[in-house]
Scaffold this motif. Structure first.
Motif, mmCIF file in Angstrom:
data_model
loop_
_atom_site.group_PDB
_atom_site.id
_atom_site.type_symbol
_atom_site.label_atom_id
_atom_site.label_comp_id
_atom_site.label_asym_id
_atom_site.label_seq_id
_atom_site.Cartn_x
_atom_site.Cartn_y
_atom_site.Cartn_z
ATOM 1 N N THR A 30 -8.417 6.630 5.411
ATOM 2 C CA THR A 30 -7.774 5.838 6.459
ATOM 3 C C THR A 30 -6.908 4.767 5.809
ATOM 4 O O THR A 30 -7.357 4.068 4.905
ATOM 5 N N LYS A 78 -4.898 1.382 6.682
ATOM 6 C CA LYS A 78 -4.774 0.328 7.702
ATOM 7 C C LYS A 78 -3.343 -0.212 7.748
ATOM 8 O O LYS A 78 -2.502 0.120 6.924
ATOM 9 N N LYS A 79 -3.073 -1.099 8.722
ATOM 10 C CA LYS A 79 -1.745 -1.694 8.885
ATOM 11 C C LYS A 79 -1.276 -2.413 7.630
ATOM 12 O O LYS A 79 -0.106 -2.375 7.278
ATOM 13 N N ALA A 87 -3.335 7.397 9.078
ATOM 14 C CA ALA A 87 -2.643 6.127 8.874
ATOM 15 C C ALA A 87 -2.312 5.497 10.217
ATOM 16 O O ALA A 87 -1.990 6.189 11.184
ATOM 17 N N ASP A 88 -2.406 4.175 10.267
ATOM 18 C CA ASP A 88 -1.997 3.423 11.445
ATOM 19 C C ASP A 88 -0.504 3.643 11.650
ATOM 20 O O ASP A 88 0.251 3.769 10.690
ATOM 21 N N GLU A 89 -0.069 3.700 12.906
ATOM 22 C CA GLU A 89 1.352 3.995 13.158
ATOM 23 C C GLU A 89 2.279 2.888 12.668
ATOM 24 O O GLU A 89 3.459 3.115 12.455
ATOM 25 N N LYS A 90 1.749 1.703 12.429
ATOM 26 C CA LYS A 90 2.570 0.602 11.932
ATOM 27 C C LYS A 90 2.522 0.483 10.406
ATOM 28 O O LYS A 90 3.103 -0.419 9.835
ATOM 29 N N THR A 91 1.838 1.415 9.755
ATOM 30 C CA THR A 91 1.755 1.416 8.296
ATOM 31 C C THR A 91 3.099 1.842 7.723
ATOM 32 O O THR A 91 3.756 2.726 8.261
ATOM 33 N N LYS A 134 -2.938 11.606 16.764
ATOM 34 C CA LYS A 134 -3.454 11.705 18.115
ATOM 35 C C LYS A 134 -2.526 12.616 18.911
ATOM 36 O O LYS A 134 -1.325 12.363 18.957
#
Length: 129
Positions: A59, A61-62, A97-101, A126
């Motif tokens: 994973t 994160k941002k 990955a977070d979409e804002k990464t 998603k």
């Protein structure tokens, strides 16, 4: 009566060759858009895939930090942890990955996975509702 001698010509007339080349160029320019470059059939989202075991989920994160099983890891620790988990059996690795990464952070993790000689890498997302 005087006869004229014909002189040999020591030059090649290239005009017909240029004409043929230009005609061929026009033919290729007209027919190129009509050709169908290979068709690729992509798998549909939600399709059932066969999995041999539970994948390792990395994973991101941002802030760009990577985690495995909730444990925050630096670059070298991440590489060591992935190699350790792959020692027992061949498992796929999934990058979530977070979409804002930043895109570069995801590429760094993918590069680490390549260094760890991971064959099966996927991206977790998603599905659209």
């Amino acid at each position: 009566m005087r006869t004229r001698k014909r002189r040999m010509m020591n030059q090649i007339n290239v005009v017909p060759y240029i004409d043929v080349t230009l005609v061929l160029l026009v033919i290729f320019m007209v027919t190129a858009p009509m050709t169908n470059p290979g068709v690729v059939e992509l798998p549909k989202v939600g399709q059932a895939l066969k999995q041999t075991g539970a994948p390792i989920v990395v994973t991101i994160k941002k802030d760009g930090m990577a985690e495995i099983n909730g444990k925050r890891l630096q670059r070298d620790e991440l590489l060591f942890e992935i190699k350790k988990q792959l020692e027992t059996k061949e498992r796929p690795v999934v990058v979530a990955a977070d979409e804002k990464t930043q895109y570069g952070k995801v590429v760094e993790v993918m590069d680490l996975l390549k260094q760890a000689k991971v064959d099966k890498v996927g991206l977790l997302f998603k599905p659209a509702s």
